[in-house]
Motif scaffolding. Structure first.
Motif, PDB file in Angstrom:
ATOM      1  N   ASN A   1      64.298 -10.470  73.162  1.00  0.00           N
ATOM      2  CA  ASN A   1      63.363  -9.983  72.150  1.00  0.00           C
ATOM      3  C   ASN A   1      63.956  -8.861  71.302  1.00  0.00           C
ATOM      4  O   ASN A   1      63.359  -8.475  70.293  1.00  0.00           O
ATOM      5  CB  ASN A   1      62.080  -9.470  72.796  1.00  0.00           C
ATOM      6  N   PHE A   2      65.099  -8.330  71.714  1.00  0.00           N
ATOM      7  CA  PHE A   2      65.668  -7.181  71.024  1.00  0.00           C
ATOM      8  C   PHE A   2      66.855  -7.628  70.175  1.00  0.00           C
ATOM      9  O   PHE A   2      67.844  -8.131  70.694  1.00  0.00           O
ATOM     10  CB  PHE A   2      66.105  -6.121  72.035  1.00  0.00           C
ATOM     11  N   GLY A   3      66.755  -7.399  68.863  1.00  0.00           N
ATOM     12  CA  GLY A   3      67.793  -7.871  67.964  1.00  0.00           C
ATOM     13  C   GLY A   3      68.795  -6.822  67.531  1.00  0.00           C
ATOM     14  O   GLY A   3      69.779  -7.147  66.873  1.00  0.00           O
ATOM     15  N   TYR A   4      68.540  -5.590  67.920  1.00  0.00           N
ATOM     16  CA  TYR A   4      69.411  -4.496  67.496  1.00  0.00           C
ATOM     17  C   TYR A   4      69.887  -3.745  68.736  1.00  0.00           C
ATOM     18  O   TYR A   4      69.070  -3.399  69.610  1.00  0.00           O
ATOM     19  CB  TYR A   4      68.673  -3.545  66.558  1.00  0.00           C
ATOM     20  N   TRP A   5      71.195  -3.473  68.777  1.00  0.00           N
ATOM     21  CA  TRP A   5      71.788  -2.867  69.965  1.00  0.00           C
ATOM     22  C   TRP A   5      72.775  -1.769  69.598  1.00  0.00           C
ATOM     23  O   TRP A   5      73.470  -1.860  68.580  1.00  0.00           O
ATOM     24  CB  TRP A   5      72.531  -3.930  70.781  1.00  0.00           C
ATOM     25  N   GLY A   6      72.828  -0.738  70.445  1.00  0.00           N
ATOM     26  CA  GLY A   6      73.852   0.277  70.307  1.00  0.00           C
ATOM     27  C   GLY A   6      75.122  -0.147  71.009  1.00  0.00           C
ATOM     28  O   GLY A   6      75.193  -1.233  71.584  1.00  0.00           O
ATOM     29  N   GLN A   7      76.121   0.728  70.960  1.00  0.00           N
ATOM     30  CA  GLN A   7      77.420   0.421  71.539  1.00  0.00           C
ATOM     31  C   GLN A   7      77.453   0.609  73.055  1.00  0.00           C
ATOM     32  O   GLN A   7      78.335   0.073  73.722  1.00  0.00           O
ATOM     33  CB  GLN A   7      78.491   1.308  70.898  1.00  0.00           C
ATOM     34  N   GLY A   8      76.528   1.371  73.574  1.00  0.00           N
ATOM     35  CA  GLY A   8      76.497   1.609  75.013  1.00  0.00           C
ATOM     36  C   GLY A   8      77.116   2.942  75.398  1.00  0.00           C
ATOM     37  O   GLY A   8      78.023   3.426  74.720  1.00  0.00           O
ATOM     38  N   THR A   9      76.612   3.511  76.475  1.00  0.00           N
ATOM     39  CA  THR A   9      77.151   4.753  77.008  1.00  0.00           C
ATOM     40  C   THR A   9      77.236   4.636  78.527  1.00  0.00           C
ATOM     41  O   THR A   9      76.308   4.139  79.164  1.00  0.00           O
ATOM     42  CB  THR A   9      76.289   5.960  76.576  1.00  0.00           C
ATOM     43  N   GLN A  10      78.343   5.088  79.082  1.00  0.00           N
ATOM     44  CA  GLN A  10      78.581   4.929  80.514  1.00  0.00           C
ATOM     45  C   GLN A  10      77.855   6.006  81.309  1.00  0.00           C
ATOM     46  O   GLN A  10      77.937   7.197  80.984  1.00  0.00           O
ATOM     47  CB  GLN A  10      80.076   5.013  80.808  1.00  0.00           C
ATOM     48  N   VAL A  11      77.173   5.560  82.352  1.00  0.00           N
ATOM     49  CA  VAL A  11      76.560   6.464  83.327  1.00  0.00           C
ATOM     50  C   VAL A  11      77.163   6.127  84.690  1.00  0.00           C
ATOM     51  O   VAL A  11      77.101   4.977  85.127  1.00  0.00           O
ATOM     52  CB  VAL A  11      75.032   6.306  83.368  1.00  0.00           C
ATOM     53  N   THR A  12      77.751   7.123  85.321  1.00  0.00           N
ATOM     54  CA  THR A  12      78.362   6.931  86.631  1.00  0.00           C
ATOM     55  C   THR A  12      77.733   7.909  87.615  1.00  0.00           C
ATOM     56  O   THR A  12      77.715   9.119  87.361  1.00  0.00           O
ATOM     57  CB  THR A  12      79.876   7.158  86.578  1.00  0.00           C
ATOM     58  N   VAL A  13      77.214   7.376  88.702  1.00  0.00           N
ATOM     59  CA  VAL A  13      76.599   8.197  89.743  1.00  0.00           C
ATOM     60  C   VAL A  13      77.471   8.103  90.984  1.00  0.00           C
ATOM     61  O   VAL A  13      77.666   7.016  91.534  1.00  0.00           O
ATOM     62  CB  VAL A  13      75.169   7.741  90.056  1.00  0.00           C
ATOM     63  N   SER A  14      77.998   9.249  91.402  1.00  0.00           N
ATOM     64  CA  SER A  14      78.892   9.280  92.557  1.00  0.00           C
ATOM     65  C   SER A  14      78.110   9.679  93.808  1.00  0.00           C
ATOM     66  O   SER A  14      77.133  10.419  93.740  1.00  0.00           O
ATOM     67  CB  SER A  14      80.031  10.261  92.312  1.00  0.00           C
ATOM     68  N   SER A  15      78.582   9.191  94.947  1.00  0.00           N
ATOM     69  CA  SER A  15      77.891   9.495  96.206  1.00  0.00           C
ATOM     70  C   SER A  15      78.397  10.794  96.820  1.00  0.00           C
ATOM     71  O   SER A  15      79.386  11.355  96.393  1.00  0.00           O
ATOM     72  CB  SER A  15      78.098   8.347  97.187  1.00  0.00           C
TER      73      SER A  15
END
Length: 121
Positions: free
Chosen positions: A107-121
């Motif tokens: 349903n979504f026709g517009y998108w950004g480039q993305g951003t990385q999220v990293t969660v470390s233990s």
């Protein structure tokens, strides 16, 4: 020209918080939201907000930990992520649509480039 620009990704320890921002330009949208994609997995819905009325939608996996918000029509959409867990590690994409339906990626026709999220233990 329509643009969605994300910011705010990074690396955080489990239990920590991050806030993502998505600035939109070029046209008005009915719904803006966030999706994420982890390595080897399909893109999945995270949260969305309806521009008129402010109704919000969340994936069960983030309900109670993440909050999507916007101040007004001219400010970014924010995704406040609290109590992060390692399973939240992914590239997070801002998305927008002019249609009524939510919350399938189709349903979504517009998108950004993305951003990385990293969660470390």
């Amino acid at each position: 020209q329509v643009q969605l620009v994300e910011s705010g990704g990074g690396t955080v320890q489990a239990g920590g918080s991050l806030r993502l921002s998505c600035a939109a330009s070029g046209r008005a949208f009915s719904i803006m939201g966030w999706f994420r994609q982890a390595p080897g997995k399909e893109r999945e819905f995270v949260a969305a907000i309806r521009w008129n009325g402010g109704d919000t939608y969340y994936a069960p996996s983030v309900q109670g930990r993440f909050t999507i918000s916007k101040d007004n029509a001219k400010t970014p959409v924010y995704l406040q992520m609290n109590n992060l867990i390692t399973d939240d590690t992914a590239v997070y994409y801002c998305a927008a649509t002019t249609s009524w339906g939510c919350c399938n990626a189709r349903n979504f026709g517009y998108w950004g480039q993305g951003t990385q999220v990293t969660v470390s233990s």
